[in-house]
Enzyme design. Structure first.
Site, PDB file in Angstrom:
ATOM      1  N   ARG A  26      -7.844   1.846  -1.192  1.00  0.00           N
ATOM      2  CA  ARG A  26      -6.780   1.712  -2.193  1.00  0.00           C
ATOM      3  C   ARG A  26      -7.341   1.483  -3.601  1.00  0.00           C
ATOM      4  NH1 ARG A  26      -1.472   0.325  -0.714  1.00  0.00           N
ATOM      5  NH2 ARG A  26      -1.106   0.956   1.413  1.00  0.00           N
ATOM      6  N   ARG A  30      -1.918  -0.126  -7.957  1.00  0.00           N
ATOM      7  CA  ARG A  30      -1.165  -0.902  -8.955  1.00  0.00           C
ATOM      8  C   ARG A  30      -1.956  -1.961  -9.700  1.00  0.00           C
ATOM      9  NH1 ARG A  30       3.373  -2.104  -4.740  1.00  0.00           N
ATOM     10  NH2 ARG A  30       1.451  -1.874  -3.566  1.00  0.00           N
ATOM     11  N   ARG A  39       1.941   6.403 -12.939  1.00  0.00           N
ATOM     12  CA  ARG A  39       2.961   6.280 -11.905  1.00  0.00           C
ATOM     13  C   ARG A  39       4.366   6.328 -12.523  1.00  0.00           C
ATOM     14  NH1 ARG A  39       6.148   5.747  -8.709  1.00  0.00           N
ATOM     15  NH2 ARG A  39       6.350   4.428  -6.878  1.00  0.00           N
ATOM     16  N   ASP A  76      -0.868   9.458   0.662  1.00  0.00           N
ATOM     17  CA  ASP A  76      -0.480   8.374   1.547  1.00  0.00           C
ATOM     18  C   ASP A  76      -0.478   8.892   2.977  1.00  0.00           C
ATOM     19  OD1 ASP A  76       0.758   5.464   1.255  1.00  0.00           O
ATOM     20  OD2 ASP A  76       1.698   6.442   2.968  1.00  0.00           O
ATOM     21  N   TYR A 152       5.224   3.892  12.169  1.00  0.00           N
ATOM     22  CA  TYR A 152       6.152   4.022  11.031  1.00  0.00           C
ATOM     23  C   TYR A 152       7.282   4.988  11.361  1.00  0.00           C
ATOM     24  CZ  TYR A 152       3.068   1.433   7.896  1.00  0.00           C
ATOM     25  OH  TYR A 152       2.330   0.451   7.307  1.00  0.00           O
TER      26      TYR A 152
HETATM   27  O1  CP3 Z   1      -7.235   4.447  -1.167  1.00  0.00           O
HETATM   28  C1  CP3 Z   1      -6.671   5.077  -2.095  1.00  0.00           C
HETATM   29  O2  CP3 Z   1      -6.741   4.739  -3.286  1.00  0.00           O
HETATM   30  C2  CP3 Z   1      -5.954   6.349  -1.724  1.00  0.00           C
HETATM   31  C3  CP3 Z   1      -4.524   6.281  -1.611  1.00  0.00           C
HETATM   32  C4  CP3 Z   1      -3.847   5.570  -0.437  1.00  0.00           C
HETATM   33  C5  CP3 Z   1      -2.546   5.021  -0.547  1.00  0.00           C
HETATM   34  N1  CP3 Z   1      -2.136   4.628   0.688  1.00  0.00           N
HETATM   35  C6  CP3 Z   1      -1.771   4.936  -1.795  1.00  0.00           C
HETATM   36  C7  CP3 Z   1      -0.578   4.062  -1.875  1.00  0.00           C
HETATM   37  C8  CP3 Z   1      -4.244   5.426   0.909  1.00  0.00           C
HETATM   38  C9  CP3 Z   1      -5.569   5.795   1.565  1.00  0.00           C
HETATM   39  C10 CP3 Z   1      -3.146   4.841   1.600  1.00  0.00           C
HETATM   40  C11 CP3 Z   1      -3.160   4.587   3.045  1.00  0.00           C
HETATM   41  C12 CP3 Z   1      -2.023   3.896   3.672  1.00  0.00           C
HETATM   42  N2  CP3 Z   1      -0.693   3.982   3.362  1.00  0.00           N
HETATM   43  C13 CP3 Z   1      -2.143   3.069   4.801  1.00  0.00           C
HETATM   44  C14 CP3 Z   1      -3.423   2.781   5.551  1.00  0.00           C
HETATM   45  C15 CP3 Z   1      -4.268   1.788   4.872  1.00  0.00           C
HETATM   46  C16 CP3 Z   1      -3.721   0.383   4.894  1.00  0.00           C
HETATM   47  O3  CP3 Z   1      -3.510  -0.147   3.797  1.00  0.00           O
HETATM   48  O4  CP3 Z   1      -3.532  -0.149   5.990  1.00  0.00           O
HETATM   49  C17 CP3 Z   1      -0.854   2.608   5.138  1.00  0.00           C
HETATM   50  C18 CP3 Z   1      -0.503   1.681   6.271  1.00  0.00           C
HETATM   51  C19 CP3 Z   1       0.059   3.214   4.218  1.00  0.00           C
HETATM   52  C20 CP3 Z   1       1.545   3.096   4.188  1.00  0.00           C
HETATM   53  C21 CP3 Z   1       2.012   2.517   2.924  1.00  0.00           C
HETATM   54  N3  CP3 Z   1       2.028   3.168   1.712  1.00  0.00           N
HETATM   55  C22 CP3 Z   1       2.565   1.220   2.729  1.00  0.00           C
HETATM   56  C23 CP3 Z   1       2.731   0.172   3.818  1.00  0.00           C
HETATM   57  C24 CP3 Z   1       2.904   1.125   1.376  1.00  0.00           C
HETATM   58  C25 CP3 Z   1       3.630  -0.005   0.722  1.00  0.00           C
HETATM   59  C26 CP3 Z   1       2.766  -1.178   0.514  1.00  0.00           C
HETATM   60  C27 CP3 Z   1       2.151  -1.099  -0.835  1.00  0.00           C
HETATM   61  O5  CP3 Z   1       0.951  -1.345  -0.960  1.00  0.00           O
HETATM   62  O6  CP3 Z   1       2.923  -0.808  -1.761  1.00  0.00           O
HETATM   63  C28 CP3 Z   1       2.517   2.341   0.735  1.00  0.00           C
HETATM   64  C29 CP3 Z   1       2.643   2.686  -0.692  1.00  0.00           C
HETATM   65  C30 CP3 Z   1       1.392   3.075  -1.420  1.00  0.00           C
HETATM   66  N4  CP3 Z   1       0.418   3.882  -0.937  1.00  0.00           N
HETATM   67  C31 CP3 Z   1       1.041   2.693  -2.747  1.00  0.00           C
HETATM   68  C32 CP3 Z   1      -0.177   3.307  -3.037  1.00  0.00           C
HETATM   69  C33 CP3 Z   1      -0.952   3.252  -4.340  1.00  0.00           C
HETATM   70  C34 CP3 Z   1       1.913   1.860  -3.698  1.00  0.00           C
HETATM   71  C35 CP3 Z   1       3.023   2.731  -4.185  1.00  0.00           C
HETATM   72  C36 CP3 Z   1       3.471   2.409  -5.578  1.00  0.00           C
HETATM   73  O7  CP3 Z   1       2.834   2.875  -6.534  1.00  0.00           O
HETATM   74  O8  CP3 Z   1       4.491   1.738  -5.704  1.00  0.00           O
END
Ligand code: CP3
Length: 346
Positions: A26, A30, A39, A76, A152
């Site tokens: 990640r 944010r 964003r 994602d 999910y």
């Molecule tokens: O690593 C990186 O920078 C690449 C991008 C990336 C995102 N999500 C961007 C994201 C990667 C590799 C993921 C993987 C992901 N997504 C996982 C597996 C890794 C982990 O953290 O366990 C999972 C379970 C998800 C599902 C997901 N996406 C959730 C649960 C959420 C909400 C929680 C949160 O952190 O907001 C997201 C949203 C998400 N995915 C954001 C980002 C940058 C935030 C969205 C926003 O900008 O509001």
């Protein structure tokens, strides 16, 4: 010493690098003001992921700021259910929401035939990012592992206990298997296409592997991961794969022995001495700094980083976090982390 200029690829071949390569799960997100700004230009999160101009810019943001050893595609894991035709959306401050699959009949409504078109912008993003990276920076593609994505799809979002998905798997394993098989097949195709588009390394995120007992973990997490690795390598034999079976505990041993992956991402709870002694002779290790240390900063962070480096840095190793960076992480703490890892010597 090989002539491969990308440290990440060297570590994945089993080389011990003079200071390990570093990237962060990640890493684009944010906690970065430039992310929040980009964003704000896209309407919803999936739109941002599927708009190459925005996704390229966000993918490169942490590279420009910190010069990390790898860029990871900005996307994602839930882009796959979206590409299969399931309704997926992200609610501000809550997280992902999906129109849940409730009956086995719902699986039949998924349409793998749509994938290539829906995901075309992702492949364009990869192609164009690859052209932007310098010769030392590797490009990582990724997908969610079948169990985590299925959870999910069935729960309709995040869950605290995965009760609906787990109960389904226990009560009607042959039904659940049809969903897992569909995800194995589509995830492998998706990852293969990412390599075709320029990804040099693949990571499979099984964020919720840790909720299963031993036999079920083997069946719903290890076996699908092994099959995905097999399918990817049948087409791209040289592409290294990193598995992240978060929470697998002692079962990390089985993933090291039996998955076919080059590397394992360790979660924060895995003891360093145990990992070094049990796993590092078989695979490259990646991890596992507690992401909250990047919120705390200071001496706690420095000591935590030092401990990980001393514990794992003398074998094949990639420095990373034990889970994704949090929105509260301070960008200056990330800079200090990179500096400390870069100046460490085995
Ligand atoms: O690593 C990186 O920078 C690449 C991008 C990336 C995102 N999500 C961007 C994201 C990667 C590799 C993921 C993987 C992901 N997504 C996982 C597996 C890794 C982990 O953290 O366990 C999972 C379970 C998800 C599902 C997901 N996406 C959730 C649960 C959420 C909400 C929680 C949160 O952190 O907001 C997201 C949203 C998400 N995915 C954001 C980002 C940058 C935030 C969205 C926003 O900008 O509001």
């Amino acid at each position: 010493m090989s002539s491969e200029p990308k440290k990440l690829l060297r570590a994945l071949k089993g080389e011990v690098c003079t200071s390990p390569p570093i990237w962060l799960m990640r890493q684009a997100g944010r906690y970065l003001p430039e992310y929040r700004e980009t964003r704000a230009r896209g309407s919803d999160f999936l739109d941002v992921c599927l708009t190459p101009e925005l996704a390229i810019d966000i993918t490169l943001q942490p590279i420009r700021r910190y010069g990390l050893d790898a860029a990871i595609l900005f996307s994602d894991i839930l882009i796959l259910p979206h590409a299969l035709g399931q309704k997926v959306w992200f609610e501000e401050g809550i997280g992902p929401k999906l129109e849940p699959l409730c009956r086995v009949e719902d699986f039949k409504r998924l349409e793998p035939g749509r994938m290539a078109d829906v995901l075309a912008p992702v492949y364009e993003t990869l192609r164009r990012v690859r052209c932007e990276l310098d010769e030392g920076t590797a490009l990582i593609g990724f997908a969610g592992a079948p169990w985590t994505v299925a959870s999910y799809m069935i729960e309709g979002g995040s869950s605290k206990d995965y009760a609906t998905a787990k109960t389904w798997a226990y009560r009607a394993p042959e039904e659940f298997q049809t969903l897992i098989d569909l995800l194995v097949e589509t995830t492998a195709d998706y990852l293969i296409a990412q390599v075709d588009a320029g990804a040099e390394v693949l990571q499979l995120f099984d964020s919720w592997a840790g909720v299963w007992p031993e036999a079920a973990l083997r069946h719903w997490c290890l076996a699908p991961a092994r099959e995905i690795v097999r399918r990817v390598k049948a087409v791209h034999p040289k592409v290294p794969v990193i598995l992240f079976p978060r929470g697998a505990g002692l079962m990390y041993r089985d993933f090291a022995a039996d998955s076919g992956a080059e590397a394992l991402g360790l979660d924060t709870t895995v003891p360093l001495d145990w990992a070094r002694e049990t796993l590092q002779g078989k695979v490259t290790l990646q991890g596992n700094l507690d992401p909250l240390l990047l919120v705390a900063g200071g001496a706690a962070q420095r000591e935590g980083v030092q401990r990980v480096l001393e514990g794992l840095g003398r074998g094949p190793f990639i420095f990373n976090l034990g889970h994704g960076i949090t929105p509260q992480a301070a960008p200056d703490n990330v800079a200090a982390l990179v500096e400390q890892v870069r100046s460490w010597r085995p």
